[in-house]
Design a protein around this motif. Structure first.
Motif, short mmCIF file in Angstrom:
data_model
loop_
_atom_site.label_atom_id
_atom_site.label_comp_id
_atom_site.label_asym_id
_atom_site.label_seq_id
_atom_site.Cartn_x
_atom_site.Cartn_y
_atom_site.Cartn_z
N ALA A 305 24.97 50.23 72.15
CA ALA A 305 24.62 50.32 70.73
C ALA A 305 24.72 51.75 70.23
O ALA A 305 25.22 52.00 69.12
N TYR A 306 24.26 52.68 71.04
CA TYR A 306 24.30 54.09 70.61
C TYR A 306 25.71 54.66 70.69
O TYR A 306 26.06 55.56 69.92
N LYS A 307 26.54 54.16 71.59
CA LYS A 307 27.94 54.57 71.61
C LYS A 307 28.63 54.17 70.32
O LYS A 307 29.39 54.95 69.73
N VAL A 308 28.37 52.95 69.87
CA VAL A 308 28.97 52.46 68.63
C VAL A 308 28.48 53.30 67.45
O VAL A 308 29.29 53.73 66.60
N LYS A 309 27.18 53.55 67.38
CA LYS A 309 26.64 54.36 66.29
C LYS A 309 27.24 55.77 66.31
O LYS A 309 27.60 56.32 65.26
N TYR A 310 27.33 56.35 67.50
CA TYR A 310 27.89 57.70 67.64
C TYR A 310 29.30 57.75 67.06
O TYR A 310 29.64 58.65 66.26
N LEU A 311 30.15 56.80 67.44
CA LEU A 311 31.54 56.80 66.99
C LEU A 311 31.64 56.60 65.48
O LEU A 311 32.45 57.24 64.81
N PHE A 312 30.82 55.70 64.94
CA PHE A 312 30.84 55.47 63.50
C PHE A 312 30.35 56.70 62.73
O PHE A 312 30.86 57.02 61.65
N ILE A 313 29.34 57.39 63.27
CA ILE A 313 28.79 58.55 62.58
C ILE A 313 29.79 59.70 62.55
O ILE A 313 30.05 60.28 61.48
N ILE A 314 30.37 60.04 63.70
CA ILE A 314 31.29 61.19 63.71
C ILE A 314 32.60 60.89 62.97
O ILE A 314 33.29 61.81 62.53
N SER A 315 32.93 59.60 62.82
CA SER A 315 34.13 59.23 62.07
C SER A 315 33.87 59.10 60.58
O SER A 315 34.81 58.91 59.80
N GLY A 316 32.58 59.17 60.19
CA GLY A 316 32.22 59.06 58.78
C GLY A 316 32.16 57.65 58.26
O GLY A 316 32.08 57.42 57.05
N LEU A 317 32.17 56.67 59.16
CA LEU A 317 32.22 55.26 58.75
C LEU A 317 30.86 54.55 58.80
O LEU A 317 30.76 53.40 58.39
N PHE A 318 29.83 55.23 59.30
CA PHE A 318 28.56 54.55 59.54
C PHE A 318 27.98 53.95 58.26
O PHE A 318 27.60 52.78 58.22
N SER A 319 27.91 54.75 57.20
CA SER A 319 27.31 54.28 55.94
C SER A 319 28.09 53.11 55.37
O SER A 319 27.51 52.14 54.86
N THR A 320 29.43 53.18 55.47
CA THR A 320 30.26 52.09 54.95
C THR A 320 30.03 50.80 55.73
O THR A 320 29.86 49.73 55.15
N ILE A 321 30.02 50.92 57.05
CA ILE A 321 29.80 49.74 57.91
C ILE A 321 28.43 49.14 57.62
O ILE A 321 28.28 47.91 57.52
N TYR A 322 27.41 50.01 57.47
CA TYR A 322 26.06 49.52 57.20
C TYR A 322 26.01 48.79 55.86
O TYR A 322 25.41 47.72 55.75
N THR A 323 26.64 49.35 54.83
CA THR A 323 26.63 48.72 53.50
C THR A 323 27.30 47.36 53.54
O THR A 323 26.79 46.38 52.97
N VAL A 324 28.45 47.28 54.20
CA VAL A 324 29.18 46.00 54.30
C VAL A 324 28.35 44.96 55.04
O VAL A 324 28.24 43.81 54.60
N SER A 325 27.73 45.35 56.16
CA SER A 325 26.93 44.40 56.94
C SER A 325 25.70 43.96 56.16
O SER A 325 25.28 42.80 56.25
N LYS A 326 25.12 44.88 55.37
CA LYS A 326 23.96 44.54 54.55
C LYS A 326 24.33 43.52 53.47
O LYS A 326 23.62 42.53 53.26
N VAL A 327 25.47 43.72 52.81
CA VAL A 327 25.94 42.79 51.78
C VAL A 327 26.21 41.43 52.42
O VAL A 327 25.87 40.37 51.86
N LYS A 328 26.82 41.45 53.62
CA LYS A 328 27.12 40.19 54.32
C LYS A 328 25.85 39.41 54.61
O LYS A 328 25.80 38.19 54.44
N ARG A 329 24.78 40.12 55.06
CA ARG A 329 23.51 39.44 55.35
C ARG A 329 22.92 38.81 54.10
O ARG A 329 22.37 37.71 54.14
N ILE A 330 23.03 39.52 52.97
CA ILE A 330 22.50 39.00 51.71
C ILE A 330 23.25 37.74 51.28
O ILE A 330 22.67 36.74 50.87
N ILE A 331 24.58 37.76 51.43
CA ILE A 331 25.41 36.63 51.05
C ILE A 331 25.10 35.40 51.89
O ILE A 331 25.06 34.26 51.40
N LEU A 332 24.86 35.63 53.20
CA LEU A 332 24.66 34.52 54.12
C LEU A 332 23.23 33.97 54.10
O LEU A 332 22.96 32.96 54.76
N LYS A 333 22.32 34.62 53.39
CA LYS A 333 20.93 34.14 53.36
C LYS A 333 20.86 32.79 52.64
O LYS A 333 21.55 32.56 51.66
#
Length: 333
Positions: A305-333
């Motif tokens: 889990a921390y390897k994935v977070k590390y890679l997303f953070i240094i690539s600048g994608l963490f916030s985008t991935i989090y936003t997309v997953s958050k929207v997906k959770r809201i849609i699927l509720k």
């Protein structure tokens, strides 16, 4: 068989859906010389009434009701009012194995150890096992020194969960003064656990999975607020000071722990519902710490889990991935 008293401190706040199961797991212990100290920290649901009901049917249960002061004060009250030779802190939404105290106390008495360290399961809200923690006995001897345990803590192979330990209470008292929890709303364990490890001499280490840690929305460890982030940083600072002062041989190992904590700080800042200037500065500083070239050598030792977070953070994608997953959770509720 050793029949010394063990005191179990249960800080309670608004856990009416889970408290009964936690207290049942105490009643069902094969080791019977137990006193249970329940500290109702100003619950606004029926938790206090549930605790009172259990106390009426179990003379070894004591319940105290106070206005809300936070888990640290609740634990400190239980600590100071405990009578046992051994001490254990149970979170009120978790469950323990029925043999925990029999195994722990027998082992500690036989080997004259100050701490008993166990493995634990992550469980869902309805009590099903999700996964297991990394087996602590893989890296530690069954009887280890506190220095060995501190090294594994710094390497993030052992976490800062106070309920992962059964404790010989005498190590927490010096000239009548108790080793108390600091008055923090969040992450008080991060400060208390390493100091407790330092106070110990020898440690019993078990390969058994004897604690069940419930994962649920809305728990204090699931909340990202500015206060939780500030408290987390206080814990990080104090742990760094302790290691650098008293364990100079572990300073290099501290790099990995600081990498993991920086990833956690970055994650909490991203999870904030509303960003402000202070959180933006924290986010920037955390990414700067994570991106240091020396940290890459610790990458292979991170959990998946921390390897994935590390890679997303240094690539600048963490916030985008989090936003997309958050929207997906809201849609699927």
């Amino acid at each position: 068989m050793n029949d010394e008293l063990i005191s179990v401190v249960v800080p309670v706040y608004n856990v009416e859906d889970y408290l009964g199961e936690a207290l049942d797991s105490l009643i069902n212990q094969t080791y019977k010389n137990i006193e249970v100290i329940i500290v109702d920290d100003g619950s606004t649901d029926s938790s206090g009434e549930i605790a009172d009901t259990y106390a009426k049917g179990n003379p070894n249960f004591r319940v105290y009701h106070f206005p809300n002061q936070g888990v640290s004060e609740a634990r400190n009250f239980g600590l100071k009012n405990s009578n046992g030779k051994y001490l254990f802190f149970l979170d009120p939404d978790d469950v323990i194995d029925e043999e925990l105290f029999e195994i722990a106390i027998s082992n500690m008495a036989k080997n004259n150890t100050d701490l008993f360290l166990m493995n634990f399961n992550y469980i869902t809200e309805d009590g099903k096992i999700q996964r297991k923690n990394r087996d602590v006995s893989d890296r530690l001897n069954l009887i280890s020194s506190s220095e060995q345990l501190m090294k594994e803590f710094v390497l993030d192979n052992v976490g800062s969960f106070i309920w992962q330990f059964v404790i010989r209470k005498s190590i927490l008292i010096n000239d009548g003064l108790f080793h108390e929890f600091e008055n923090m709303k969040y992450y008080e364990d991060v400060v208390w656990v390493p100091k407790t490890i330092q106070l110990a001499n020898k440690v019993s280490v078990s390969s058994r999975y004897l604690y069940n840690y419930r994962q649920r929305d809305g728990s204090s460890t699931d909340i990202a607020t500015m206060q939780s982030i500030i408290d987390r940083q206080v814990g990080i600072q104090k742990t760094n000071e302790l290691i650098m002062k008293d364990y100079p041989s572990l300073v290099e190992d501290l790099e990995k722990w600081n990498l993991v904590t920086s990833i956690h700080i970055y994650t909490l800042c991203t999870y904030l519902k509303k960003q402000n200037e202070e959180s933006k500065v924290m986010l920037k500083n955390a990414k700067k710490n994570i991106s240091k070239s020396k940290n890459f050598k610790h990458f292979k030792h991170l959990t998946f889990a921390y390897k994935v977070k590390y890679l997303f953070i240094i690539s600048g994608l963490f916030s985008t991935i989090y936003t997309v997953s958050k929207v997906k959770r809201i849609i699927l509720k």
